[in-house]
Write an enzyme that holds these catalytic residues in place. Sequence first.
Site, PDB file in Angstrom:
ATOM      1  CB  CYS A 191      15.558   2.502   4.756  1.00 42.56           C
ATOM      2  SG  CYS A 191      16.332   1.634   6.145  1.00 42.56           S
ATOM      3  CD  GLU A 230      -5.922   5.989   8.007  1.00 40.58           C
ATOM      4  OE1 GLU A 230      -6.412   4.856   7.851  1.00 40.58           O
ATOM      5  OE2 GLU A 230      -5.055   6.477   7.262  1.00 40.58           O
ATOM      6  CE  LYS A 231     -10.331   8.084  17.934  1.00 37.21           C
ATOM      7  NZ  LYS A 231      -8.858   8.002  17.841  1.00 37.21           N
ATOM      8  CE1 TYR A 232     -13.665  10.814  15.869  1.00 41.01           C
ATOM      9  CE2 TYR A 232     -11.413  11.418  16.454  1.00 41.01           C
ATOM     10  CZ  TYR A 232     -12.687  10.963  16.829  1.00 41.01           C
ATOM     11  OH  TYR A 232     -12.950  10.648  18.127  1.00 41.01           O
ATOM     12  CG  HIS A 233      -9.979   9.211   6.261  1.00 37.37           C
ATOM     13  ND1 HIS A 233     -10.779   8.905   5.187  1.00 37.37           N
ATOM     14  CD2 HIS A 233      -8.843   9.728   5.737  1.00 37.37           C
ATOM     15  CE1 HIS A 233     -10.146   9.229   4.074  1.00 37.37           C
ATOM     16  NE2 HIS A 233      -8.972   9.734   4.378  1.00 37.37           N
ATOM     17  CD  GLU A 266      -6.315   4.579  -0.429  1.00 34.54           C
ATOM     18  OE1 GLU A 266      -6.224   5.624   0.241  1.00 34.54           O
ATOM     19  OE2 GLU A 266      -5.590   3.604  -0.247  1.00 34.54           O
ATOM     20  CB  CYS A 289      19.329   0.382   7.986  1.00 37.42           C
ATOM     21  SG  CYS A 289      19.065  -0.812   6.665  1.00 37.42           S
ATOM     22  CG  ASN A 319      -1.889   1.150   1.231  1.00 38.94           C
ATOM     23  OD1 ASN A 319      -2.798   1.144   0.410  1.00 38.94           O
ATOM     24  ND2 ASN A 319      -1.715   2.130   2.094  1.00 38.94           N
ATOM     25  CD  GLU A 320      -1.265   6.109   0.116  1.00 36.40           C
ATOM     26  OE1 GLU A 320      -0.871   6.401   1.254  1.00 36.40           O
ATOM     27  OE2 GLU A 320      -2.122   6.774  -0.481  1.00 36.40           O
TER      28      GLU A 320
HETATM   29  C1  GLA Z   1      -3.821   6.600   2.175  1.00 33.94           C
HETATM   30  C2  GLA Z   1      -3.777   5.138   2.550  1.00 33.94           C
HETATM   31  C3  GLA Z   1      -4.987   4.669   3.264  1.00 33.94           C
HETATM   32  C4  GLA Z   1      -5.474   5.708   4.233  1.00 33.94           C
HETATM   33  C5  GLA Z   1      -5.715   7.004   3.532  1.00 33.94           C
HETATM   34  C6  GLA Z   1      -6.231   8.088   4.428  1.00 33.94           C
HETATM   35  O1  GLA Z   1      -4.188   6.870   0.926  1.00 33.94           O
HETATM   36  O2  GLA Z   1      -3.500   4.294   1.478  1.00 33.94           O
HETATM   37  O3  GLA Z   1      -4.648   3.472   3.930  1.00 33.94           O
HETATM   38  O4  GLA Z   1      -4.520   5.873   5.229  1.00 33.94           O
HETATM   39  O5  GLA Z   1      -4.498   7.457   3.019  1.00 33.94           O
HETATM   40  O6  GLA Z   1      -6.348   9.303   3.767  1.00 33.94           O
HETATM   41 ZN    ZN Z   2      17.420  -0.083   5.222  1.00 32.65          ZN
END
Ligand code: GLA
Ligand code: ZN
Length: 673
Positions: A156, A359-362, A311, A158, A150-151
């Site tokens: 890094c 993220e409960k207020y997303h 998204e 290290c 994801n995204e």
């Molecule tokens: C990103 C992530 C999601 C979520 C949204 C919230 O795009 O991929 O998991 O966190 O942001 O805006």
């Molecule tokens: Zn690393």
Amino acid sequence: MIQSSRVKKILYGGDYNPEQWGEDVWEEDMRLFRLAHVDVVTLNVFSWAALQPDENTYDFARLDRIMEMAAANGLKVCMATSTAVHPAWMARKYPDVLRTEHSGIRRKFGSRHNSCPNSPTYRKYSAALAGKLAERYGKYENIVAWHIANEYGGECYCENCEKAFRKWLERKYGTLEELNRAWDTAFWGHTFYDWEDIVVPNLQSEEFVWGNQIRTNFQGISLDYRRFNSDSILECYCLERDAVKKYTPEIPVTTNLMGFYKPLDYQKWAHCMDFVSWDNYPAYGAAPEQAAMAHDLMRGLKQGMPFALMEQTPSVSNWHTYCSLKRPGVMRLWSYQAVAHGSDTVMFFQMRRSIGACEKYHGALIDHAGHEDTRVFREMAALGEELGKLGGELLGGRTKAKAAIVMDWDNWWAAEYSAGPSELICYMEEMLMYYRAFYRLHIPVDLISVEDELSGYALVAAPMLYMCKDGFDGKLREFTAGGGHFLTGYFSGYVEEHDLVVTGGYPGRLKEILGIWVEESDALPEGNRNHFVYAGREYPAMVMCDLLHPQGAEVLSTYTEDFYAGMPALTVNSYGKGKAYYVATRSDEGFYTDFIGNICRAAGICPVMEAPEQVEVTVRENKNGCFLFLLNHGEGAQEILLPWKGKELLTGKQVESGDCLRLAGNDVAIIKY
Ligand code: GLA
Ligand code: ZN
């Protein structure tokens, strides 16, 4: 591609996290999805901890039930591999998965997108999990895509990364002698005697913080680290991609990108993706053309192939400075904006709001209220229904642009790593100035890479082409000599791909084609202005003013002030059958619109149609016909004179050429003609 035989319409839905809820809630979710016309869910994005509770145990029982439920309810699935957060046991047992920050601080377990891309442990177990998922769930015919991790992002520093960096450099340069030359290490006595001498460029070595920017003493090493980091993370993606392809070669693979995301060279990444998908979260107060430009960048990554809007928020993002609500109609408007620029999906984060953590207020389709009687639910259900009626008619539609803007990650990195000439140098800002002109003129434009074919375009603009890589100047020469119109400006052509200056006068390899040479450049502090007059109007000159000499080019305008008053600010050179334009400074919106408008006219590029300024206009074309999108970003109604007859698809009404279409604030029309 996402528009495979499994997809017959614009997919509608998004991230769904049933693992955060009891199974009693799932059934209610299915009812609500039906009500909202949701037909696709992205599953399994953050479940590694549940799927692999320890090194030797995998537990798919819950995911099995989720998959059965999705299939039984006719939902398509965008299947994620859950590898964007490593499980806590892994961090405890194998600290090599933990990242080291730019400051040199070694992170502990926490947050997400937190794995070192060169960690052998992360690479092994992420690919293993992806493979197991494909082996187990590949039989589900409702899977429309693999969504790897994801995204991806971050970086890094290290020890594993340091070692891998040395290997990467050895492969790139062959010998230390060549590396010393490419980085010009004779400067400040930085000569490397042994590969082991090379350390990662961070706050402990070459880089430092200057205001809110990261600066470097050695552009060569910092630039290569950017490239290396992007490649390292890409390798992680490719390991998972290969793991799923082994079992399900027919299911397309993607990962959700983030538009103009500086750390990763998406143009390189796109080669490894079956289709591009991305997450659109415009910054607080961003203008609509900023999202438009990002959509066009995403479309350009695979040479115009439709992408997926993976998204966006239905209503509110929790992480902005001010988490303002999307006004009524704006969610729909921005959804169609994505489609207008080439998306074949309208997807969201998220389907149901979490109750814990950050993220409960997303925003979500299903709010904390838990039922369908909310503004956001009603708006989403209405859009779902509308997209259902639209069906698959415009899937696969392409945008035909005669103009292109060149965007290049190496240039972004190098221009902004440059020590001098000004801290106002901002690559994105420069892109946006050019892009906005096309947007305001209602002229479609592609955002392309230096590797793309130029021959189909009549105009190629390359704003801030600071680094002219080997061969690209040749391509531009061929394009212009053949009759093309080439446009660039200040801070271009300075260096080759290692950030070494091309001597003999700026803009180096572009001198000949532009018919000029730049002797000096004056940085103007914020707020300071020089001026120049073009086509009877005075425009400001800001950020930088080149002091240049024509060598064959015609001078279109000169500065009006300071000791360089009278020197050229704008030039055009005839080159073969084409023309090469140079803007020696940064000006304002009005200037770019006028100047680019005139170049377009000279190049025979016409606007799609005349339309009021707040109405965005795009066209997609496929075998079913042409689809004209009219998007009113203003609050007030707009009247638009239609140039063609056709059918307005959202109302089903026939329209005639010469009709005046009244589009309410935030409203959209799609006319098939
Ligand atoms: C990103 C992530 C999601 C979520 C949204 C919230 O795009 O991929 O998991 O966190 O942001 O805006
Ligand atoms: Zn690393």
